[in-house]
Design a protein around this motif. Structure first.
Motif, mmCIF file in Angstrom:
data_model
loop_
_atom_site.group_PDB
_atom_site.id
_atom_site.type_symbol
_atom_site.label_atom_id
_atom_site.label_comp_id
_atom_site.label_asym_id
_atom_site.label_seq_id
_atom_site.Cartn_x
_atom_site.Cartn_y
_atom_site.Cartn_z
ATOM 1 N N MET A 72 0.849 -1.190 0.000
ATOM 2 C CA MET A 72 0.000 0.000 0.000
ATOM 3 C C MET A 72 0.880 1.234 0.000
ATOM 4 N N GLU A 73 0.647 2.137 -0.957
ATOM 5 C CA GLU A 73 1.424 3.368 -1.050
ATOM 6 C C GLU A 73 1.162 4.244 0.175
ATOM 7 N N THR A 74 2.210 4.930 0.631
ATOM 8 C CA THR A 74 2.081 5.816 1.774
ATOM 9 C C THR A 74 2.002 7.256 1.295
ATOM 10 N N TYR A 75 0.914 7.947 1.658
ATOM 11 C CA TYR A 75 0.727 9.337 1.246
ATOM 12 C C TYR A 75 1.222 10.280 2.330
ATOM 13 N N LYS A 76 1.686 11.440 1.897
ATOM 14 C CA LYS A 76 2.120 12.486 2.824
ATOM 15 C C LYS A 76 1.146 13.667 2.832
ATOM 16 N N ALA A 77 0.240 13.692 1.860
ATOM 17 C CA ALA A 77 -0.749 14.765 1.779
ATOM 18 C C ALA A 77 -2.020 14.231 1.136
ATOM 19 N N LEU A 78 -3.168 14.793 1.517
ATOM 20 C CA LEU A 78 -4.457 14.446 0.944
ATOM 21 C C LEU A 78 -5.243 15.725 0.689
ATOM 22 N N LYS A 79 -6.121 15.664 -0.298
ATOM 23 C CA LYS A 79 -7.053 16.762 -0.523
ATOM 24 C C LYS A 79 -8.402 16.383 0.090
ATOM 25 N N TRP A 114 -16.085 -0.872 15.952
ATOM 26 C CA TRP A 114 -16.236 -1.988 15.013
ATOM 27 C C TRP A 114 -15.556 -1.693 13.679
ATOM 28 N N GLY A 115 -15.764 -0.498 13.130
ATOM 29 C CA GLY A 115 -15.168 -0.166 11.839
ATOM 30 C C GLY A 115 -13.655 -0.206 11.883
ATOM 31 N N ARG A 116 -13.068 0.297 12.953
ATOM 32 C CA ARG A 116 -11.606 0.284 13.073
ATOM 33 C C ARG A 116 -11.096 -1.149 13.191
ATOM 34 N N LEU A 117 -11.835 -1.991 13.913
ATOM 35 C CA LEU A 117 -11.453 -3.394 14.022
ATOM 36 C C LEU A 117 -11.393 -4.043 12.646
ATOM 37 N N LEU A 118 -12.394 -3.758 11.797
ATOM 38 C CA LEU A 118 -12.403 -4.327 10.450
ATOM 39 C C LEU A 118 -11.243 -3.798 9.605
ATOM 40 N N VAL A 119 -10.973 -2.503 9.707
ATOM 41 C CA VAL A 119 -9.842 -1.929 8.964
ATOM 42 C C VAL A 119 -8.546 -2.616 9.359
ATOM 43 N N ASP A 120 -8.331 -2.778 10.655
ATOM 44 C CA ASP A 120 -7.101 -3.417 11.131
ATOM 45 C C ASP A 120 -7.013 -4.865 10.675
ATOM 46 N N ARG A 121 -8.155 -5.572 10.647
ATOM 47 C CA ARG A 121 -8.159 -6.952 10.164
ATOM 48 C C ARG A 121 -7.805 -7.002 8.677
ATOM 49 N N MET A 122 -8.347 -6.061 7.903
ATOM 50 C CA MET A 122 -8.051 -6.039 6.476
ATOM 51 C C MET A 122 -6.574 -5.707 6.234
ATOM 52 N N LEU A 123 -6.025 -4.788 7.008
ATOM 53 C CA LEU A 123 -4.606 -4.471 6.870
ATOM 54 C C LEU A 123 -3.754 -5.692 7.178
ATOM 55 N N LYS A 155 -4.640 -8.763 6.913
ATOM 56 C CA LYS A 155 -4.825 -9.719 5.819
ATOM 57 C C LYS A 155 -3.904 -9.389 4.646
ATOM 58 N N GLU A 156 -3.670 -8.086 4.435
ATOM 59 C CA GLU A 156 -2.782 -7.640 3.354
ATOM 60 C C GLU A 156 -1.317 -7.601 3.799
ATOM 61 N N ARG A 157 -1.058 -8.146 5.004
ATOM 62 C CA ARG A 157 0.291 -8.200 5.574
ATOM 63 C C ARG A 157 0.875 -6.813 5.807
ATOM 64 N N ILE A 158 -0.004 -5.914 6.264
ATOM 65 C CA ILE A 158 0.399 -4.565 6.642
ATOM 66 C C ILE A 158 0.159 -4.414 8.135
ATOM 67 N N GLU A 159 1.172 -3.969 8.865
ATOM 68 C CA GLU A 159 1.018 -3.794 10.307
ATOM 69 C C GLU A 159 0.129 -2.587 10.580
ATOM 70 N N PRO A 160 -1.043 -2.782 11.219
ATOM 71 C CA PRO A 160 -1.946 -1.658 11.479
ATOM 72 C C PRO A 160 -1.300 -0.506 12.227
ATOM 73 N N ASP A 161 -0.416 -0.808 13.171
ATOM 74 C CA ASP A 161 0.227 0.241 13.962
ATOM 75 C C ASP A 161 1.140 1.127 13.129
ATOM 76 N N LYS A 162 1.510 0.640 11.948
ATOM 77 C CA LYS A 162 2.415 1.411 11.090
ATOM 78 C C LYS A 162 1.644 2.347 10.145
ATOM 79 N N VAL A 163 0.310 2.268 10.130
ATOM 80 C CA VAL A 163 -0.489 3.106 9.242
ATOM 81 C C VAL A 163 -0.920 4.361 10.006
ATOM 82 N N ASP A 164 -0.425 5.534 9.578
ATOM 83 C CA ASP A 164 -0.720 6.766 10.302
ATOM 84 C C ASP A 164 -2.145 7.254 10.020
ATOM 85 N N MET A 165 -2.540 8.331 10.702
ATOM 86 C CA MET A 165 -3.914 8.815 10.614
ATOM 87 C C MET A 165 -4.235 9.372 9.235
#
Length: 377
Positions: free
Chosen positions: A1-8, A76-85, A87-97
């Motif tokens: 998953m690409e890591t973004y530094k800015a969003l619109k 609940w929604g955050r739990l699902l996001v973390d489970r999906m991450l 599943k994709e072999r991405i550490e949830p704690d490493k994904v910033d806000m």
């Protein structure tokens, strides 16, 4: 998953502004020039409509302003996001806000959306409620579900502790809730009865239904009030802001009282009829023993046509307790056993007429006793 530094940040097709990482852990915000000219303050107290770079504190929203934290799934929604991450072999704690906002993308609650967004492809979704409820329990009890893709696509942007899905029913957007592992089997029916009772008390609520089940009393569902179906068949998104976001306070720590809530309502809406709505809701929460009345369970909507804020329809009304069995939001300093006198004291504080306040309290108390008396025994 690409890591973004800015969003619109977008409101429909209009750019509201830009979010960018600042000092590694904060997410700064700046309004777009066109939005400054023609938009509104998306968070009136924290982000007034002024040209400047806004930098949040780290607490209480992990480096976000509250209005953007509201866009993220909770519970609940955050739990699902973390489970999906995972599943994709991405550490949830490493994904910033910031990148969690990119995951939310256009599936957010309320009106704000974020680009670019992280996207996942999912299998076809299903609305077989009993089966989805079973899969929710699997998620709550373990790391695995046969239908994680389906659950994430249906509920990955949702908030609150109870499992739920966001779905279309007769062309309208709905939320359907399931049970947690500690819920009673009639929790859906109880919440449905509370919604009907609240309406009889004069409290505005979105349409609610009890969806049938072969294994429990039914699943509680409510039409989404942050979506409006237009005559042409399209859907309009409504800007929504929780009290937690408005005041930049965490809903996880009891820090709110109804005096402050009434004052906030008057200052934001400039309308005593809106204050009366909040007072009526407070009376219902007290008499119906809804003590999970934290700052995320009160919200305001922005009316673009009227250029003003109004209280949202009530939600998450059911028999509940909070910290140490007290109300999360205290009433005249009393969270454990608030009385009618406490309710009237709050009314007096904000300037509601005693006669009217007394009539409302009596009506709500009598209606709750008639409609929910067997639950409150």
């Amino acid at each position: 998953m690409e890591t973004y530094k800015a969003l619109k940040v977008y409101f429909g097709d209009r750019q509201v502004g830009t979010l960018a990482i600042y000092q590694r852990q904060l997410v700064a915000f700046e309004y777009a020039e066109e939005w400054l000219a023609n938009g509104f303050a998306i968070s009136p107290f924290a982000l007034p409509l002024i040209k400047k770079l806004y930098i949040p504190k780290y607490d209480p929203f992990d480096g976000l302003f509250g209005v953007f934290s509201d866009s993220l799934p909770d519970g609940w929604g955050r739990l699902l996001v973390d489970r999906m991450l995972a599943k994709e072999r991405i550490e949830p704690d490493k994904v910033d806000m910031l990148n969690r906002l990119a995951i939310a993308g256009e599936s957010t609650m309320g009106a704000l959306t974020y680009r670019p967004q992280h996207k996942w492809l999912f299998a076809d979704t299903s609305s077989e409620y009993d089966r989805l409820a079973d899969e929710c329990i699997k998620i709550l009890e373990s790391e695995y579900s046969d239908d994680l893709d389906t659950l994430f696509s249906l509920g990955g942007s949702s908030g609150g502790a109870r499992p739920k899905i966001l779905t279309k029913i007769d062309g309208d957007d709905w939320i359907v809730k399931f049970h947690t592992t500690t819920d009673k089997k009639d929790s859906g029916e109880v919440e449905y009865r509370y919604s009907k009772c609240a309406k009889k008390c004069g409290i505005a609520m979105a349409e609610t239904r009890l969806f049938p089940s072969k294994q429990c009393a039914g699943y509680f569902g409510t039409k989404r009030f942050d979506r409006e179906k237009l005559k042409d068949g399209n859907t309009k998104r409504i800007h929504m802001l929780s009290v937690s976001a408005l005041l930049e306070v965490s809903h996880r720590t009891p820090s709110l009282d109804y005096n402050s809530l009434m004052k906030l309502t008057l200052e934001l809406t400039k309308d005593y009829s809106e204050v009366e709505k909040m007072y009526r809701l407070m009376c219902f929460n007290v008499f119906a023993h809804n003590r999970d009345d934290h700052s995320k369970n009160f919200s305001f909507l922005y009316s673009e046509t009227q250029h003003r804020w109004i209280i949202s329809p009530a939600y998450d009304l059911t028999y509940s307790n909070s910290f140490c069995g007290e109300h999360a939001t205290c009433i005249n300093g009393n969270g454990l056993s608030p009385s009618t006198e406490d309710l009237l004291a709050v009314a007096a504080y904000i300037g509601l007429a005693k006669t009217k306040a007394t009539q409302i309290a009596q009506l709500v108390q009598q209606t709750v006793h008639e409609e929910l008396g067997d639950i409150l025994i």
